[in-house]
Design an enzyme around this catalytic site. Sequence first.
Site, PDB file in Angstrom:
ATOM      1  N   LYS A  27      15.423  40.020  37.371  1.00 13.99           N
ATOM      2  CA  LYS A  27      16.303  39.179  38.175  1.00 13.99           C
ATOM      3  C   LYS A  27      15.819  37.738  38.284  1.00 13.99           C
ATOM      4  O   LYS A  27      16.618  36.822  38.461  1.00 13.99           O
ATOM      5  CB  LYS A  27      16.464  39.766  39.578  1.00 13.99           C
ATOM      6  CG  LYS A  27      17.036  41.185  39.621  1.00 13.99           C
ATOM      7  CD  LYS A  27      18.541  41.209  39.464  1.00 13.99           C
ATOM      8  CE  LYS A  27      19.100  42.625  39.568  1.00 13.99           C
ATOM      9  NZ  LYS A  27      20.529  42.694  39.236  1.00 13.99           N
ATOM     10  N   GLU A  29      24.053  38.226  47.239  1.00 17.94           N
ATOM     11  CA  GLU A  29      24.228  39.622  47.609  1.00 17.94           C
ATOM     12  C   GLU A  29      23.049  40.380  47.016  1.00 17.94           C
ATOM     13  O   GLU A  29      22.442  39.925  46.045  1.00 17.94           O
ATOM     14  CB  GLU A  29      25.539  40.174  47.029  1.00 17.94           C
ATOM     15  CG  GLU A  29      25.466  40.635  45.564  1.00 17.94           C
ATOM     16  CD  GLU A  29      25.175  39.528  44.563  1.00 17.94           C
ATOM     17  OE1 GLU A  29      25.376  38.346  44.908  1.00 17.94           O
ATOM     18  OE2 GLU A  29      24.742  39.831  43.432  1.00 17.94           O
ATOM     19  N   SER A  52      13.690  47.239  33.271  1.00 17.07           N
ATOM     20  CA  SER A  52      14.180  46.076  34.016  1.00 17.07           C
ATOM     21  C   SER A  52      13.380  45.773  35.278  1.00 17.07           C
ATOM     22  O   SER A  52      13.385  44.639  35.753  1.00 17.07           O
ATOM     23  CB  SER A  52      15.649  46.280  34.379  1.00 17.07           C
ATOM     24  OG  SER A  52      15.817  47.495  35.093  1.00 17.07           O
TER      25      SER A  52
END
Lengths: 263, 389
Positions: free
Chosen positions: B90, B112, B369
């Site tokens: 991210k 969010e 990830s």
Amino acid sequence: MNSASKIGRMERFLRDRRGNGSKLLVAYITGGYEGWEAAVETAAAAGADAIEIGIPFSDPVMDGPVIQKASQMALEAGASPASVLAAVPNLDTGVPHAVMTYYNLAHHAGHERFAATLVNSGIDAAILPDLPLVESAPWREAAAAAGIETIMLAAPTTPEDRLADLCEASKGFVYAVGLLGVTGERANLAATATEIAGRCKQVTDKPVLTGVGIGSPEQAVEACSVADGVIIGSAVVRRLLDGEGAEGVGELIASYRNALDAG
Amino acid sequence: MVMTDPTDEGRFGEFGGRFVPETLVPACEELEEAFRDAWNDPAFVEEFHQILTDFGGRPSALTECYRLSEQLDVRVLLKREDLNHTGSHKINNVIGQALLARRMGKSRLVAETGAGQHGVATATAAALLDMECKVYMGEVDMERQELNVFRMQLLGAEVESVSSGSRTLKDAVNEALRDWVATVENTHYCLGSVMGPHPYPWMVRTFHHVIGDEAREQCLALMQRFPDVVVACVGGGSNAAGIFSGFADTDVRLVGVEPAGGAAVGRGVPGVVHGMLSYLMQDEVGQVQEAESISAGLDYPGVGPEHAYLASVGRAEYPSVTDDEVVNAFQRLARIEGIIPALESAHALAWVIREAASLRGQTVLLNLSGRGDKDVDQMMSILGPGNKR
Ligand SMILES: Cc1ncc(COP(=O)(O)O)c(C=O)c1O
């Protein structure tokens, strides 16, 4: 048949009333919320010039807490587009009806089918707040072909050139979004409310109604110093959430009617 | 060729677009213009990569899983996005968007978050660049990712709990959009995946392209060839888009793994929510359904529009795995490779394990990830102390 260029029932009705020197008052009520049908009828009887019926959607991004709550409760009580629309032909209002809902319900049903269902239910116009001008052409064309007026929303952030196109595309009336934000009552009328209405009035002679953020008859009068009328949503729905029922809604609408008529 | 620029209307095939309230259309246009301008400015791109290197810890390693490969008879390589600062992929997107927000003169970020990883990354970028930050998070997710809530607060962000609807990621997006509608003049919405209105799906993929670029080079250095399969988990689809984009122009098989309870592509019904036309889990009239997954980060009923496109043209495939398969994969990687993966990433591994027989002898590149620290608490309540399962 070139139905797209014809003036629809909503617009004709509002133009006539404006022509009589009246300021326009539209009441929003969440379809499917307990007692909504009676509320619609009393709102009309108390002086609303048109009714906006909300078809509850799971993800109402343009709505603040009050309408969100009413929508969610209506959905939990089993409301669906079909159940809300089925009740409309039985409503005794004598004024035009718009639906206010979100685009996915029209997209999922298919534009033609959704527009046809609206027409068959006695709906004159549709408001889809998450369908901006740039994405709206396919829906507007299908709606117009079926005889549904698509009311477009003009925002305080809308640039000049788009505002003209948007007002041109809008049928029924032009919905001037009174502030940067979602539906809900505010303590004061935002400066943007008269500003955006004024900008719309410069580029269109269609009725321009200001909605979102109007929380009192005084604010409605102030908004109507520029706009042709106002849309009252959260204030109405809050009466229902507070358990005041159709009677409370009737009193509220009457207070707006009186204030607007007194100027 | 796939994974190039979308059309001027922000479409990948029929998918994508800009289905937002009129209020936000100018903001999306401004963002698109600012992004095009910034991405063509070598100084911006250099600063982006510099921060990802010095602060983010890039490039991330490529790890060969010797024991797992032997057990499965499939050569498994992990792209280690879990080793990035803040523990997931991210950070790539967030650094890009925060730099862009600053360039546009915006002083406040809203975001969010589902698992909390994107929220933590956004809070981190806000701290780094001295910006105000508010993160919306569903009540349900705040409970199952309590640690990440506190991490965000430590980083100076305000975490706002969302109690509407399913009280998960979908509703957090609604609330962030509502905030943005009201604050658009000074606020940038730092969206956490390849979803939302144009230009987000394209812009977020571009910021994650670095994953695919690095992995491609690392594979060539290691094997002098591409892997046979590239696999990644798919919530909104950002980590998958990032790694896929490094191999889109090859004939490598691309696999995005959805949770069984959130298989938007798997169900294949188009719909419009959160600004985009894409595949969307919805009921028979078009009400958006609530996803249900063990992993908060994949608990989302939609998917990025480019994935809908890749699926519709057959360039990528999107199978799903069950929560049980995920729990097993999570434990297995920990036991035999010494890596505790994020529950999201464990979805990709669960697919490899299930498909091992059909993948025999092939090389699979798996985008790991994120790391699983955030999930340890939840796993302890699932497995019980002592981990007997
Ligand atoms: C580690 C990790 N992987 C994957 C995801 C899912 O996001 P995306 O599908 O955009 O990669 C998340 C989201 O929270 C995450 O934290």
